[in-house]
Scaffold this active site. Structure first.
Site, PDB file in Angstrom:
ATOM      1  N   LYS A 120      -3.513   5.274  -9.098  1.00  0.00           N
ATOM      2  CA  LYS A 120      -4.675   6.147  -8.984  1.00  0.00           C
ATOM      3  C   LYS A 120      -4.521   7.294  -7.995  1.00  0.00           C
ATOM      4  CE  LYS A 120      -6.815   4.229 -12.130  1.00  0.00           C
ATOM      5  NZ  LYS A 120      -6.286   4.940 -13.277  1.00  0.00           N
TER       6      LYS A 120
ATOM      7  N   PRO B 276      -0.889   2.063  -4.387  1.00  0.00           N
ATOM      8  CA  PRO B 276      -0.452   2.568  -5.696  1.00  0.00           C
ATOM      9  C   PRO B 276      -0.587   1.560  -6.842  1.00  0.00           C
ATOM     10  CG  PRO B 276       1.421   2.229  -4.244  1.00  0.00           C
ATOM     11  CD  PRO B 276       0.205   2.007  -3.426  1.00  0.00           C
TER      12      PRO B 276
ATOM     13  N   HIS C 155       1.327   5.325 -23.335  1.00  0.00           N
ATOM     14  CA  HIS C 155       1.355   3.855 -23.303  1.00  0.00           C
ATOM     15  C   HIS C 155      -0.032   3.335 -23.671  1.00  0.00           C
ATOM     16  CE1 HIS C 155       5.108   2.556 -20.850  1.00  0.00           C
ATOM     17  NE2 HIS C 155       5.397   3.563 -21.660  1.00  0.00           N
TER      18      HIS C 155
ATOM     19  N   TYR D 266       3.152  -5.776 -14.538  1.00  0.00           N
ATOM     20  CA  TYR D 266       2.681  -6.093 -13.180  1.00  0.00           C
ATOM     21  C   TYR D 266       2.782  -7.602 -13.021  1.00  0.00           C
ATOM     22  CZ  TYR D 266       0.443  -1.448 -13.055  1.00  0.00           C
ATOM     23  OH  TYR D 266       0.202  -0.089 -13.055  1.00  0.00           O
TER      24      TYR D 266
ATOM     25  N   TYR E 151      -8.312   1.574 -15.481  1.00  0.00           N
ATOM     26  CA  TYR E 151      -6.884   1.930 -15.467  1.00  0.00           C
ATOM     27  C   TYR E 151      -6.634   3.235 -16.230  1.00  0.00           C
ATOM     28  CZ  TYR E 151      -1.830   1.226 -15.284  1.00  0.00           C
ATOM     29  OH  TYR E 151      -0.484   1.377 -15.031  1.00  0.00           O
TER      30      TYR E 151
HETATM   31  P1  FAS Z   1       0.852  15.416  -1.466  1.00  0.00           P
HETATM   32  O1  FAS Z   1       1.051  14.626  -0.204  1.00  0.00           O
HETATM   33  O2  FAS Z   1       1.652  15.096  -2.669  1.00  0.00           O
HETATM   34  O3  FAS Z   1       1.140  16.970  -1.175  1.00  0.00           O
HETATM   35  C1  FAS Z   1       0.716  17.578   0.036  1.00  0.00           C
HETATM   36  C2  FAS Z   1       1.621  18.758   0.304  1.00  0.00           C
HETATM   37  O4  FAS Z   1       1.158  19.424   1.487  1.00  0.00           O
HETATM   38  C3  FAS Z   1       3.061  18.323   0.575  1.00  0.00           C
HETATM   39  O5  FAS Z   1       3.954  19.059  -0.239  1.00  0.00           O
HETATM   40  C4  FAS Z   1       3.260  18.626   2.063  1.00  0.00           C
HETATM   41  O6  FAS Z   1       4.582  19.060   2.354  1.00  0.00           O
HETATM   42  C5  FAS Z   1       2.265  19.738   2.301  1.00  0.00           C
HETATM   43  N1  FAS Z   1       1.780  19.830   3.686  1.00  0.00           N
HETATM   44  C6  FAS Z   1       1.496  18.815   4.518  1.00  0.00           C
HETATM   45  N2  FAS Z   1       1.055  19.311   5.704  1.00  0.00           N
HETATM   46  C7  FAS Z   1       1.063  20.672   5.588  1.00  0.00           C
HETATM   47  C8  FAS Z   1       0.734  21.736   6.450  1.00  0.00           C
HETATM   48  N3  FAS Z   1       0.284  21.508   7.688  1.00  0.00           N
HETATM   49  N4  FAS Z   1       0.872  23.001   6.010  1.00  0.00           N
HETATM   50  C9  FAS Z   1       1.310  23.240   4.745  1.00  0.00           C
HETATM   51  N5  FAS Z   1       1.648  22.270   3.864  1.00  0.00           N
HETATM   52  C10 FAS Z   1       1.530  21.008   4.301  1.00  0.00           C
HETATM   53  N6  FAS Z   1       0.424   7.606  -6.536  1.00  0.00           N
HETATM   54  C11 FAS Z   1       0.446   6.964  -7.715  1.00  0.00           C
HETATM   55  O7  FAS Z   1      -0.468   7.174  -8.542  1.00  0.00           O
HETATM   56  N7  FAS Z   1       1.467   6.072  -8.010  1.00  0.00           N
HETATM   57  C12 FAS Z   1       2.502   5.843  -7.132  1.00  0.00           C
HETATM   58  O8  FAS Z   1       3.410   5.058  -7.398  1.00  0.00           O
HETATM   59  C13 FAS Z   1       2.525   6.512  -5.890  1.00  0.00           C
HETATM   60  N8  FAS Z   1       3.548   6.325  -4.989  1.00  0.00           N
HETATM   61  C14 FAS Z   1       3.496   6.971  -3.773  1.00  0.00           C
HETATM   62  C15 FAS Z   1       4.516   6.796  -2.811  1.00  0.00           C
HETATM   63  C16 FAS Z   1       4.460   7.449  -1.569  1.00  0.00           C
HETATM   64  C17 FAS Z   1       5.562   7.245  -0.555  1.00  0.00           C
HETATM   65  C18 FAS Z   1       3.378   8.285  -1.265  1.00  0.00           C
HETATM   66  C19 FAS Z   1       3.284   8.982   0.071  1.00  0.00           C
HETATM   67  C20 FAS Z   1       2.362   8.469  -2.215  1.00  0.00           C
HETATM   68  C21 FAS Z   1       2.422   7.824  -3.470  1.00  0.00           C
HETATM   69  N9  FAS Z   1       1.432   8.018  -4.437  1.00  0.00           N
HETATM   70  C22 FAS Z   1       1.447   7.380  -5.635  1.00  0.00           C
HETATM   71  C23 FAS Z   1       0.332   8.886  -4.193  1.00  0.00           C
HETATM   72  C24 FAS Z   1       0.813  10.279  -4.451  1.00  0.00           C
HETATM   73  O9  FAS Z   1       1.309  10.370  -5.741  1.00  0.00           O
HETATM   74  C25 FAS Z   1      -0.332  11.187  -4.132  1.00  0.00           C
HETATM   75  O10 FAS Z   1      -1.539  10.691  -4.657  1.00  0.00           O
HETATM   76  C26 FAS Z   1      -0.110  12.592  -4.604  1.00  0.00           C
HETATM   77  O11 FAS Z   1       1.110  13.036  -4.082  1.00  0.00           O
HETATM   78  C27 FAS Z   1      -1.306  13.417  -4.124  1.00  0.00           C
HETATM   79  O12 FAS Z   1      -0.970  14.738  -4.248  1.00  0.00           O
HETATM   80  P2  FAS Z   1      -1.454  15.771  -3.137  1.00  0.00           P
HETATM   81  O13 FAS Z   1      -2.900  15.558  -2.849  1.00  0.00           O
HETATM   82  O14 FAS Z   1      -0.975  17.097  -3.612  1.00  0.00           O
HETATM   83  O15 FAS Z   1      -0.705  15.363  -1.776  1.00  0.00           O
HETATM   84  C1  PHB Z   2       5.396   4.215 -11.007  1.00  0.00           C
HETATM   85  O1  PHB Z   2       5.977   4.272 -12.113  1.00  0.00           O
HETATM   86  O2  PHB Z   2       5.842   4.778  -9.982  1.00  0.00           O
HETATM   87  C2  PHB Z   2       4.116   3.443 -10.913  1.00  0.00           C
HETATM   88  C3  PHB Z   2       3.497   3.023 -12.079  1.00  0.00           C
HETATM   89  C4  PHB Z   2       2.314   2.302 -11.989  1.00  0.00           C
HETATM   90  C5  PHB Z   2       1.783   2.007 -10.751  1.00  0.00           C
HETATM   91  C6  PHB Z   2       2.405   2.446  -9.575  1.00  0.00           C
HETATM   92  C7  PHB Z   2       3.578   3.167  -9.658  1.00  0.00           C
HETATM   93  O3  PHB Z   2       0.637   1.274 -10.675  1.00  0.00           O
END
Ligand code: FAS
Ligand code: PHB
Length: 389
Positions: A296, A292, A72, A200, A384
């Site tokens: 980032k 989010p 994009h 947005y 961004y």
């Molecule tokens: P993660 O949380 O993805 O992974 C951590 C892993 O560790 C998980 O699989 C978990 O099961 C495991 N774990 C936890 N405790 C443990 C333990 N005690 N022992 C062993 N394993 C354990 N980011 C964006 O950029 N855009 C978004 O739209 C966006 N939406 C999100 C929505 C939600 C609901 C959440 C929670 C996050 C969102 N994020 C978004 C952020 C997300 O994408 C994170 O930045 C990304 O998952 C980070 O990856 P990890 O650091 O690997 O953490």
């Molecule tokens: C998404 O596609 O999940 C998304 C994209 C941009 C954002 C947040 C979430 O800033």
């Protein structure tokens, strides 16, 4: 069992770090609390910085992304009926890649399995020992069987609710947090996106985001209050509200359909310092969280992985400890800039009940300035598309 780097958490951070280190000849074991299918069932990020794409190429995991992902070159921003485009390519020369975190994680799992990477699923009672000593280890259980993993280093990639951050003594840790007075209600639908780029929108009814995964899979978000529940929102109510929060030109062409996923995520900014304690290094959500809005979260996990991968690779290759000694300061320097951008963009695009008439005027003036100033748009675009690693 013994390994060189014990990685706690099998999400994107842990998997990417494990894959990169394995390709550099460093032995790792990933300990994941859930099943692989559970991890793949999470619907999260959708926009990847070029730095993430490059890291996935370095990890040998970018083929499907490059085939199925969507570069994009800009995004649309709207306030009321006004909409304008920020042209990433013209302002920075860099696009972003639209490719869901679910697919990133799928690619990483496939790569780990192809290299016979060691991943233990459904681990319980993970406990870190002697992280600040010379012989760290992790104890845990799998289906009731107690196990011990001795290692040289530990990577805490276990997300915000993991055990790694809390293994750093409270008198060593400094935590910074802002909890936002709203959440995001997200819907995934097998419908064509409302436009070819993201939108947005700051409306007087609240924030909305129109995103996508592919030409027939759309991701939409609505700002919602913290006391709302997913069951409060029928699909019809969601679509009706979305149409009222985006300019008419987009609402008129919105294709609605049944939601295949619907969830509410709370929003917070959070940073823990330091990101290293002895032989334990924190990566990704284990160390920091962003709202989010600026896309980032996943991308700042990638820059942590980049720094830690090179630090550990250098250590094992030549005994050079400069990378591991400098990891926390280097990662945090970028994390705080990402935190600022995510806070700024969230504050710009969301409406809050306690927003004064003056605050609202400031928000509108900032949006008018962003709409009209190439310098303002360049600053937004640089953040961004991703600050340099
Ligand atoms: P993660 O949380 O993805 O992974 C951590 C892993 O560790 C998980 O699989 C978990 O099961 C495991 N774990 C936890 N405790 C443990 C333990 N005690 N022992 C062993 N394993 C354990 N980011 C964006 O950029 N855009 C978004 O739209 C966006 N939406 C999100 C929505 C939600 C609901 C959440 C929670 C996050 C969102 N994020 C978004 C952020 C997300 O994408 C994170 O930045 C990304 O998952 C980070 O990856 P990890 O650091 O690997 O953490
Ligand atoms: C998404 O596609 O999940 C998304 C994209 C941009 C954002 C947040 C979430 O800033």
């Amino acid at each position: 069992m013994k390994t060189q780097v014990a990685i706690i958490g099998g999400g994107p951070s842990g998997l990417l770090l494990s894959q990169l280190l394995h390709r550099a000849g460093v032995d790792t074991v990933v300990l994941e609390r859930k099943t692989k299918d559970y991890v793949l069932g999470r619907i999260r990020a959708g926009v990847l910085e070029q730095g993430f794409v490059s890291l996935m190429k370095e990890a040998g995991c970018a083929d499907r992304m490059e085939r199925d992902g969507f570069p994009h070159e800009g995004t649309q921003i709207a306030f009321g009926e006004t909409a304008f485009r920020v042209d990433f390519a013209a302002l920075t020369g860099t696009p972003v890649m639209v490719y869901g975190q679910t697919e990133v994680t799928r690619d990483l799992y496939a790569a780990r399995e192809q290299m016979d990477g060691k991943i233990e699923y459904e681990v319980e009672n993970v406990t870190i020992h002697d992280a600040d000593g010379d012989a760290p280890c992790v104890t845990y259980a799998v289906h009731g069987q107690e196990r011990r993993l001795d290692c040289d280093f530990l990577a805490g990639c276990d997300g915000f609710h993991g055990v790694s951050r809390k293994s750093i003594p409270e008198d060593v840790r400094r935590e910074y947090e802002k909890v936002y007075p709203y959440g995001w209600l997200g819907v995934l639908s097998e419908t064509p996106p409302v436009d070819h780029e993201l939108l947005y929108s700051n409306s007087e009814r609240g924030f909305a985001l129109c995103s996508m995964r592919n030409e027939n899979l759309s991701r939409y978000y609505l700002q919602c209050s913290l006391d709302e529940k997913v069951e409060d929102w029928s699909d019809a109510a969601f679509w009706e509200e979305l149409k009222r929060r985006i300019p008419q030109q987009f609402a008129d062409k919105l294709v609605t359909g049944p939601s295949i996923e619907k969830s509410i995520a709370p929003l917070r900014s959070f940073v823990t310092e330091p990101m290293r304690w002895g032989r334990l290094f924190l990566c990704g959500d284990a160390a920091h969280i962003v709202p989010p809005t600026g896309a980032k979260g996943l991308n700042s996990a990638a820059s942590d992985v980049h720094y830690l991968y090179h630090a550990l690779k250098d250590f094992y290759a030549s005994g050079d400890e400069r990378g591991i000694d400098g990891y926390s300061a280097k990662a945090l320097a970028r994390v705080w800039k990402v935190e600022r951008f995510s806070w700024w963009f969230s504050s710009l695009m969301h409406r809050t009940a306690d927003q004064s008439a003056f605050d609202h005027r400031m928000q509108m003036a900032e949006l008018e300035f962003l709409a009209s100033s190439e310098a303002a748009q360049r600053a937004m675009a640089e953040n961004y598309v991703g600050l340099p690693y």
